[in-house]
Design a protein around this motif. Structure first.
Motif, PDB file in Angstrom:
ATOM      1  N   SER A 168      -6.533 -40.779   6.257  1.00  0.00           N
ATOM      2  CA  SER A 168      -7.035 -41.686   5.232  1.00  0.00           C
ATOM      3  C   SER A 168      -5.936 -41.858   4.197  1.00  0.00           C
ATOM      4  CB  SER A 168      -8.310 -41.138   4.573  1.00  0.00           C
ATOM      5  OG  SER A 168      -8.005 -40.014   3.753  1.00  0.00           O
ATOM      6  N   GLU A 169      -6.202 -42.627   3.159  1.00  0.00           N
ATOM      7  CA  GLU A 169      -5.177 -42.837   2.137  1.00  0.00           C
ATOM      8  C   GLU A 169      -4.877 -41.565   1.353  1.00  0.00           C
ATOM      9  OE1 GLU A 169      -8.249 -44.461  -1.347  1.00  0.00           O
ATOM     10  OE2 GLU A 169      -6.782 -45.807  -0.414  1.00  0.00           O
ATOM     11  N   ARG A 170      -5.786 -40.572   1.443  1.00  0.00           N
ATOM     12  CA  ARG A 170      -5.603 -39.324   0.700  1.00  0.00           C
ATOM     13  C   ARG A 170      -5.354 -38.111   1.595  1.00  0.00           C
ATOM     14  NH1 ARG A 170      -9.482 -38.789  -4.484  1.00  0.00           N
ATOM     15  NH2 ARG A 170      -9.217 -40.872  -5.392  1.00  0.00           N
ATOM     16  N   ARG A 171      -5.424 -38.275   2.897  1.00  0.00           N
ATOM     17  CA  ARG A 171      -5.335 -37.114   3.788  1.00  0.00           C
ATOM     18  C   ARG A 171      -4.294 -37.319   4.876  1.00  0.00           C
ATOM     19  NH1 ARG A 171     -10.439 -33.724   5.851  1.00  0.00           N
ATOM     20  NH2 ARG A 171     -10.137 -32.968   3.711  1.00  0.00           N
ATOM     21  N   LEU A 172      -3.378 -36.340   4.962  1.00  0.00           N
ATOM     22  CA  LEU A 172      -2.321 -36.305   5.965  1.00  0.00           C
ATOM     23  C   LEU A 172      -2.588 -35.093   6.862  1.00  0.00           C
ATOM     24  CD1 LEU A 172       0.438 -37.519   6.847  1.00  0.00           C
ATOM     25  CD2 LEU A 172       1.515 -35.996   5.178  1.00  0.00           C
ATOM     26  N   VAL A 173      -2.546 -35.287   8.180  1.00  0.00           N
ATOM     27  CA  VAL A 173      -2.946 -34.231   9.119  1.00  0.00           C
ATOM     28  C   VAL A 173      -1.844 -33.977  10.140  1.00  0.00           C
ATOM     29  CG1 VAL A 173      -4.622 -33.552  10.886  1.00  0.00           C
ATOM     30  CG2 VAL A 173      -5.398 -34.774   8.850  1.00  0.00           C
ATOM     31  N   PHE A 174      -1.557 -32.687  10.362  1.00  0.00           N
ATOM     32  CA  PHE A 174      -0.638 -32.292  11.423  1.00  0.00           C
ATOM     33  C   PHE A 174      -1.450 -31.704  12.566  1.00  0.00           C
ATOM     34  CE2 PHE A 174       1.942 -29.044  13.578  1.00  0.00           C
ATOM     35  CZ  PHE A 174       2.995 -29.841  14.014  1.00  0.00           C
ATOM     36  N   THR A 175      -1.318 -32.296  13.755  1.00  0.00           N
ATOM     37  CA  THR A 175      -2.022 -31.820  14.942  1.00  0.00           C
ATOM     38  C   THR A 175      -1.019 -31.132  15.858  1.00  0.00           C
ATOM     39  OG1 THR A 175      -3.551 -33.700  14.780  1.00  0.00           O
ATOM     40  CG2 THR A 175      -3.513 -32.476  16.865  1.00  0.00           C
ATOM     41  N   PRO A 176      -1.129 -29.806  16.024  1.00  0.00           N
ATOM     42  CA  PRO A 176      -0.139 -29.081  16.831  1.00  0.00           C
ATOM     43  C   PRO A 176      -0.404 -29.235  18.323  1.00  0.00           C
ATOM     44  CG  PRO A 176      -1.791 -27.558  16.022  1.00  0.00           C
ATOM     45  CD  PRO A 176      -2.140 -28.907  15.436  1.00  0.00           C
ATOM     46  N   THR A 177       0.638 -29.090  19.106  1.00  0.00           N
ATOM     47  CA  THR A 177       0.498 -29.100  20.562  1.00  0.00           C
ATOM     48  C   THR A 177       0.579 -27.683  21.124  1.00  0.00           C
ATOM     49  OG1 THR A 177       2.867 -29.524  20.789  1.00  0.00           O
ATOM     50  CG2 THR A 177       1.414 -31.430  20.816  1.00  0.00           C
ATOM     51  N   GLN A 178       0.825 -26.710  20.271  1.00  0.00           N
ATOM     52  CA  GLN A 178       0.805 -25.300  20.646  1.00  0.00           C
ATOM     53  C   GLN A 178      -0.016 -24.537  19.610  1.00  0.00           C
ATOM     54  OE1 GLN A 178       4.810 -23.815  20.942  1.00  0.00           O
ATOM     55  NE2 GLN A 178       5.360 -25.161  22.641  1.00  0.00           N
ATOM     56  N   GLU A 179      -0.565 -23.405  20.028  1.00  0.00           N
ATOM     57  CA  GLU A 179      -1.342 -22.599  19.097  1.00  0.00           C
ATOM     58  C   GLU A 179      -0.435 -22.011  18.013  1.00  0.00           C
ATOM     59  OE1 GLU A 179      -4.357 -20.344  17.200  1.00  0.00           O
ATOM     60  OE2 GLU A 179      -4.040 -22.309  18.040  1.00  0.00           O
ATOM     61  N   TRP A 180      -0.987 -21.892  16.786  1.00  0.00           N
ATOM     62  CA  TRP A 180      -0.235 -21.300  15.680  1.00  0.00           C
ATOM     63  C   TRP A 180      -0.011 -19.809  15.933  1.00  0.00           C
ATOM     64  CZ3 TRP A 180       1.574 -24.537  12.005  1.00  0.00           C
ATOM     65  CH2 TRP A 180       0.919 -25.766  11.823  1.00  0.00           C
ATOM     66  N   PRO A 181       1.195 -19.315  15.691  1.00  0.00           N
ATOM     67  CA  PRO A 181       1.408 -17.867  15.806  1.00  0.00           C
ATOM     68  C   PRO A 181       0.734 -17.141  14.639  1.00  0.00           C
ATOM     69  CG  PRO A 181       3.374 -18.931  14.951  1.00  0.00           C
ATOM     70  CD  PRO A 181       2.423 -20.036  15.315  1.00  0.00           C
TER      71      PRO A 181
END
Length: 221
Positions: free
Chosen positions: A87-100
């Motif tokens: 949205s105009e207020r929300r930036l999202v990072f979608t990972p392709t690997q699980e977070w360590p």
């Protein structure tokens, strides 16, 4: 008061107010930048990797960028995945690997890819992923189906992240009785398919068990 003097005073007052308005400008509020740290991925069928969410205190995205992938931010150190404006207020990072587990990162915003009409309180934020956690569940006696005289102690463990099996098995130590022997009572370990749960099963224990105990120790690893 003469008209000429009154006109001069009015002109002076007008010039003073105008000058004040020229030099005084209200400060424009800066948009806040907040992170929602990603949670560990649930170790069950159908689970998805947790996104990293950046929320702004106002409209931060160019209108044409909303709903699209973007280069408005990057992770340091880098992780595979993609950034997009939700949205105009929300930036999202979608990972392709699980977070360590227990890892430190910094989100670095790209000023040129953000709205030009606002200011931001900061262009970077740091965070840490969740630490590895272990929970001891039920401990019970298990009777051998083939030979009811054989009994084993079974302890269940659950983990926040997929466990490293070699490290876990080196950390397990079973104590039969009240005195700690120099080596562990024999055991085996089995796991679910996600490595999110484990069952420590002792070798058959001597009978009777009325006055004996079995202690399960998990060392640091």
């Amino acid at each position: 008061m003469p008209a000429r003097l009154l006109a001069s005073l009015s002109l002076l007052l007008l010039l003073t107010v105008s000058s004040f308005g020229w030099f005084w400008k209200p400060k424009r509020a800066k948009l806040t930048v907040a992170l929602t740290d990603p949670a560990p991925m649930a170790l069950v069928d159908g689970a998805s990797r947790s996104p990293l969410v950046v929320d702004f205190g106002g409209s931060a995205a160019p209108l044409e960028a909303i709903g699209r992938e973007t280069t408005a931010a990057r992770l340091v150190p880098p992780r595979p995945g993609k950034w997009s404006w939700q949205s105009e207020r929300r930036l999202v990072f979608t990972p392709t690997q699980e977070w360590p587990a227990d890892a430190s990162y910094r989100v670095q915003l790209d000023r040129k890819s953000l709205s030009r009409h606002v200011e931001f309180e900061t262009l970077q934020r740091s965070f840490k992923t969740a630490k590895f956690a272990m929970t001891l569940g039920e401990t019970r006696f298990e009777v051998d189906d083939a030979d009811p005289k054989l009994k084993r102690v079974v302890s269940e463990l659950s983990f926040s992240h997929a466990v490293d099996t070699e490290s876990l098995e080196k950390a397990v130590f079973l104590i039969f009785g009240r005195t700690r022997a120099w080596r562990s009572f024999p055991f085996t370990v089995s796991y679910d398919k996600f490595m999110g749960r484990a069952w420590i099963k002792s070798a058959p224990v001597p009978l009777p068990l009325d006055d004996e105990t079995m202690t399960v120790e998990i060392g640091a690893g």
